[in-house]
Design an enzyme around this catalytic site. Structure first.
Site, PDB file in Angstrom:
ATOM      1  N   TYR A  64       0.856  -1.197   0.000  1.00  0.00           N
ATOM      2  CA  TYR A  64       0.000   0.000   0.000  1.00  0.00           C
ATOM      3  C   TYR A  64       0.883   1.235   0.000  1.00  0.00           C
ATOM      4  CZ  TYR A  64      -3.140   3.632   1.721  1.00  0.00           C
ATOM      5  OH  TYR A  64      -3.845   4.798   1.859  1.00  0.00           O
ATOM      6  N   GLU A 122      -3.762   7.501  -3.715  1.00  0.00           N
ATOM      7  CA  GLU A 122      -3.540   6.190  -3.120  1.00  0.00           C
ATOM      8  C   GLU A 122      -3.300   5.125  -4.187  1.00  0.00           C
ATOM      9  OE1 GLU A 122      -6.197   5.021   0.475  1.00  0.00           O
ATOM     10  OE2 GLU A 122      -6.940   3.871  -1.223  1.00  0.00           O
TER      11      GLU A 122
END
Ligand code: GDP
Ligand code: MN
Length: 380
Positions: free
Chosen positions: A101, A189
């Site tokens: 991530y 993101e």
């Protein structure tokens, strides 16, 4: 403002981030054609402003063009978190060795953009933060210098032991920060950031939220807005210059000023209720805004009671009262209304309301308590 994955991917690609190619389809046949052109196994992905599409059945692999068509038909029939899927992204399937991530958010306490990276990617970062917080590295970015190479490398090595992969990831972080800063984003993101079996580092998903206050100076970004993918009430409110956010509860709130709106929502919760929305009619004096606000709130079937909480300063409470009278003449209310107003022209406002059959209160606590009681069906 939310944008779609495919739009965020274009911005990320322009910044140099390695992302597999892809095209958008609005019909199963288009998806089939794109899959044939790409060749091999593809991923078909719902384009909606919601996370967790994978879990909701909105991300599916297809090993042939025919399968891509069938899978696209299923996904285009889905509604994910109340949002109907109108488009899918068709992209070549990557082979995944690991999922990480990488994200940037604006952090109010450090007053900086803050990087968050984790080798535990693919799943909700909220879940990682809760269960295994040691697996997240946070690094604020100094806006004067941007993300410096040694900072990016530190994060690269937090994700990967392999030097080449750590370098590749570090470069992606810097590119992500560039894209974030240039787009007026409040969030950017990549989840998952993957490695392939032959060691490549790729972004397979992209999410971006744009700060609405940046849109005036960034027309190319503003043009990415897709109104058909937004909640109808939020589109309506924006066009009426109201600050409106739909929530899950049943007490419809009409308030002037963001601070008072927050305080009102807190008090609704304190007395055991749930606000149906955040709505700020702003500081101006304009009965039209009240009419629009009431139209938007009463069109939400989950609203069981309406609460007006107006503190008159620049806002004249008689204007608000006139707005309430006009709006309810046009569209008679089907749910109870509680009105609390105090401040500028309060006596005139109370007179207008009384003449038109409304009662009003001046005490905020009492008003909120009453609205919650009416919404929950318990007598006040
Ligand atoms: P989200 O659920 O809305 O965040 O959608 P994602 O784009 O993150 O996809 C969810 C999951 O689908 C990912 O975490 C991957 O495990 C899987 N996925 C997405 N793209 C690919 C791909 O190209 N190949 C493979 N094998 N899996 C993929
Ligand atoms: Mn994702």
């Amino acid at each position: 403002m939310n944008i779609h994955e495919y739009q965020a991917k274009e911005i990320f690609r322009d910044a140099g981030i390695p992302i597999p190619p892809g095209e958008i389809a609005a019909t199963p046949e288009e998806a089939e054609r794109i899959a044939r052109k790409l060749g091999g196994t593809v991923v078909v992905k719902a384009q909606v402003h919601a996370g967790g599409r994978g879990k909701a059945g909105g991300v599916k692999l297809a090993s042939s063009p025919e399968e891509a068509r069938d899978v696209a038909a299923k996904i285009l029939a889905l509604t994910i978190k109340d949002l109907p899927v109108e488009k899918v992204l068709v992209t070549p399937a990557a082979e995944i060795a690991t999922e990480a991530y990488a994200g940037i958010i604006v952090d109010r306490s450090s007053k900086r953009a803050v990087f968050m990276v984790s080798p535990a990617g693919g799943i909700d970062i909220e879940e990682v933060a809760e269960k295994t917080p040691e697996k997240i590295m946070r690094r604020p970015v100094d806006p004067r210098y941007g993300l410096r190479t040694y900072e990016a490398m530190e994060m690269g090595f937090f994700l990967y032991d392999d030097v080449k992969q750590a370098r590749a990831a570090a470069k992606i972080m810097q590119q992500l920060y560039t894209a974030f800063a240039a787009s007026g984003a409040s969030l950017a993101e990549i989840n998952p950031l993957v490695t392939t079996p032959d060691g490549e580092v790729l972004a397979l998903d992209a999410k971006m939220v744009i700060d609405d206050n940046e849109l005036d100076r960034l027309p190319a970004i503003a043009a990415l807005r897709d109104e058909s993918s937004e909640a109808a009430s939020e589109v309506d409110a924006r066009n009426a210059s109201l600050t409106f956010i739909k929530l899950e509860g049943n007490v419809g709130c009409v308030v002037n000023g963001a601070g008072l709106a927050m305080a009102t929502m807190d008090l609704v919760k304190y007395y055991g209720g749930e606000p149906a929305n955040f709505l700020d009619i702003g500081g101006s004096s304009n009965p039209e805004k009240v009419v629009n606000a009431l139209r938007i709130i009463t069109s939400d079937p989950s609203v069981k009671a309406i609460l007006f909480n107006i503190f008159g300063g620049i806002t004249r409470t008689d204007d608000v009262a006139n707005g309430i009278v006009t709006a309810t003449k046009q569209n008679p209310l089907k749910v109870p209304i509680v009105i609390r107003l105090t401040g500028t022209n309060e006596e005139i406002a109370l007179k207008i309301l009384q003449e038109n059959g409304f009662s009003a209160m001046t005490d905020m606590d009492e008003a909120v308590k009453k609205a919650v009681a009416l919404a929950t069906g318990k007598a006040a």
